[in-house]
Scaffold this motif. Sequence first.
Motif, PDB file in Angstrom:
ATOM      1  N   UNK A  10     -23.569  36.740 -22.755  1.00 27.91           N
ATOM      2  CA  UNK A  10     -23.270  36.538 -24.175  1.00 27.91           C
ATOM      3  C   UNK A  10     -22.090  37.361 -24.662  1.00 27.91           C
ATOM      4  N   UNK A  11     -21.034  37.434 -23.869  1.00 30.60           N
ATOM      5  CA  UNK A  11     -19.889  38.284 -24.197  1.00 30.60           C
ATOM      6  C   UNK A  11     -19.086  37.689 -25.361  1.00 30.60           C
ATOM      7  N   UNK A  12     -18.892  38.506 -26.394  1.00 22.69           N
ATOM      8  CA  UNK A  12     -18.182  38.067 -27.604  1.00 22.69           C
ATOM      9  C   UNK A  12     -17.135  39.109 -27.975  1.00 22.69           C
ATOM     10  N   UNK A  13     -15.925  38.634 -28.347  1.00 23.96           N
ATOM     11  CA  UNK A  13     -14.907  39.521 -28.896  1.00 23.96           C
ATOM     12  C   UNK A  13     -14.300  38.863 -30.129  1.00 23.96           C
ATOM     13  N   UNK A  14     -14.445  39.545 -31.255  1.00 23.53           N
ATOM     14  CA  UNK A  14     -13.883  39.061 -32.520  1.00 23.53           C
ATOM     15  C   UNK A  14     -12.762  39.980 -32.968  1.00 23.53           C
ATOM     16  N   UNK A  15     -11.698  39.384 -33.496  1.00 25.95           N
ATOM     17  CA  UNK A  15     -10.604  40.135 -34.104  1.00 25.95           C
ATOM     18  C   UNK A  15     -10.502  39.710 -35.562  1.00 25.95           C
ATOM     19  N   UNK A  16     -11.027  40.540 -36.458  1.00 24.52           N
ATOM     20  CA  UNK A  16     -10.953  40.234 -37.903  1.00 24.52           C
ATOM     21  C   UNK A  16     -11.359  38.791 -38.209  1.00 24.52           C
ATOM     22  N   UNK A  17     -12.501  38.406 -37.686  1.00 29.77           N
ATOM     23  CA  UNK A  17     -13.004  37.070 -37.992  1.00 29.77           C
ATOM     24  C   UNK A  17     -12.616  35.995 -36.990  1.00 29.77           C
ATOM     25  N   UNK A  18     -11.556  36.252 -36.190  1.00 32.79           N
ATOM     26  CA  UNK A  18     -11.164  35.287 -35.165  1.00 32.79           C
ATOM     27  C   UNK A  18     -11.952  35.581 -33.885  1.00 32.79           C
ATOM     28  N   UNK A  19     -12.640  34.566 -33.369  1.00 35.69           N
ATOM     29  CA  UNK A  19     -13.459  34.756 -32.159  1.00 35.69           C
ATOM     30  C   UNK A  19     -12.618  34.387 -30.934  1.00 35.69           C
TER      31      UNK A  19
END
Length: 258
Positions: free
Chosen positions: A11-20
């Motif tokens: 379930x790896x997730x990386x968000x940048x200021x709302x951008x996934x």
Amino acid sequence: MSSDNILETRGLVKEFKGFVAVNEVNLKVRRGSIHALIGPNGAGKTTCFNLLTKFLDPTRGQILFDGVDITKEKPAQIARRGVVRSFQISSTFAHMSVLENVRVALQQTLGTAYQFWKSESTLNQLNMRCMELLDEVGLTEYSHLPAVELPYGRKRALEIATTLAMEPKLMLLDEPTQGMGHEDVDMVTQLIKKVAANRTVLMVEHNMSVVGSIADMITVLQFGQVIAEGPYAEVSRNPQVLEAYMGSAEEALQGAHG
């Protein structure tokens, strides 16, 4: 985690200021395999690599290496575990010889990596291992040449030699054939196949013929999500994969005409 898998993400997730950038990626890399991570530009491949080597911290999810949760570890800890990314130690020293470049990487095994004031003679004990590594990547005859004088494809071979010097359990290769002519691509492809014979390789690669010829397993990303996984014959016929690649090609053409 199955002992067959050297690396697993959950379930790896990386968000940048709302951008996934990476969205719920579940990746399993089998021990002793060549696993390719592919996808159109902006698919999240490099972000995935940055998460695995902890240049970025995941927003959510887990990374397991050799059965150990490494999600919160620092890049240096992960490198010591044997996860080595080609560029981390492969920016070659242009005016040092090919042999000296490999020797710098090998110094880590002596625990003298930062003791540059030590007599050079103490490093000569590493020369035999250096030559073994250079032989493995086909650079024996270039050993005394300054790295800056190596042809482009041979520079990549030197990068792989310095990576091997770190004795990796898992080699992460980021675009190993990027910017190469056909002859160099063939050479580096065969080299990766050779060095992967008793190691595990995870590679990001754009060149589909390279991926098709050496990858055991392929994971396809689009918009940060896994859209397909399997051997090349299966993935290359997947309608979603074809659409992802054709779509990006059409956009590129429209951009060129616009």
